[in-house]
Design an enzyme around this catalytic site. Structure first.
Site, mmCIF file in Angstrom:
data_model
loop_
_atom_site.group_PDB
_atom_site.id
_atom_site.type_symbol
_atom_site.label_atom_id
_atom_site.label_comp_id
_atom_site.label_asym_id
_atom_site.label_seq_id
_atom_site.Cartn_x
_atom_site.Cartn_y
_atom_site.Cartn_z
ATOM 1 C CG LEU A 83 -1.962 -1.181 1.182
ATOM 2 C CD1 LEU A 83 -2.838 -1.154 2.423
ATOM 3 C CD2 LEU A 83 -2.801 -1.194 -0.082
ATOM 4 C CB CYS A 84 4.443 1.719 -0.232
ATOM 5 S SG CYS A 84 5.687 2.954 0.053
ATOM 6 C CD GLU A 120 9.558 5.311 -0.355
ATOM 7 O OE1 GLU A 120 8.601 5.107 -1.112
ATOM 8 O OE2 GLU A 120 9.392 5.718 0.819
ATOM 9 C CG ASP A 134 23.171 -13.176 -2.646
ATOM 10 O OD1 ASP A 134 22.884 -14.385 -2.646
ATOM 11 O OD2 ASP A 134 23.546 -12.569 -3.659
#
Length: 165
Positions: A83-84, A120, A134
């Site tokens: 919902l951003c 963000e 990773d």
């Protein structure tokens, strides 16, 4: 208020109408300059730290890749947070440093928009931390991502915020 500190009426939910999700309408809100900074920590077991500090990681430099990943993540937030609002990221800086406690990620994102930029900044910090994982997972699967939080924000209706140290 009724007993036990429970309000008599439920608060109005901004992201739900009649029990269904919606994106809040910010059409009439004034665009203002907004900045948010978030952080994350990547805790490294000895073998992962050794691979990082010795420069023997076969995938390359995790800190550089993490910085780029965080920058990219800041711009893709609306694709990940349901919902951003998609907002213009007008500036982003992601610092990724090796500290005694592990790898510290500090992401600052700026915009001029009718809604905030906290998500963000949080996404940038988290994506950067995931990239460290990773890049170093071959050295150890016991790497931990912790301490993801909003450090500060400025601008907007709710005003400024600074987390306690």
């Amino acid at each position: 208020m009724s007993g036990a500190g429970v309000p008599d009426e439920a608060p109005e939910l901004t992201h739900f109408v009649d029990g269904l999700p919606r994106m809040v309408d910010v059409t009439d809100k004034v665009s203002t300059t907004r900045t948010a900074t978030a952080e994350a920590w990547v805790r490294l077991p000895p073998e992962a730290r050794a691979a990082l500090t010795a420069g023997t990681n076969p995938k390359g430099d995790p800190l550089v890749v993490a910085r780029l990943g965080g920058l990219a993540g800041s711009k893709r937030t609306a694709e990940l947070i349901l919902l951003c609002h998609p907002i213009p990221v007008t500036g982003a800086d992601v610092q990724v440093t090796l500290e005694d406690a592990g790898v510290h990620v500090l992401a600052t994102v700026r915009t001029t928009a009718p809604t905030g930029v906290e998500m963000e900044a949080l996404t940038a910090a988290t994506v950067a931390a995931l990239n460290v994982y990773d890049m170093l997972k071959a050295a150890s699967k016991a790497i931990e991502i912790t301490g993801v939080r909003l450090v500060s924000k400025s601008g907007g209706k709710s005003g400024d915020y600074r987390a306690a140290d």
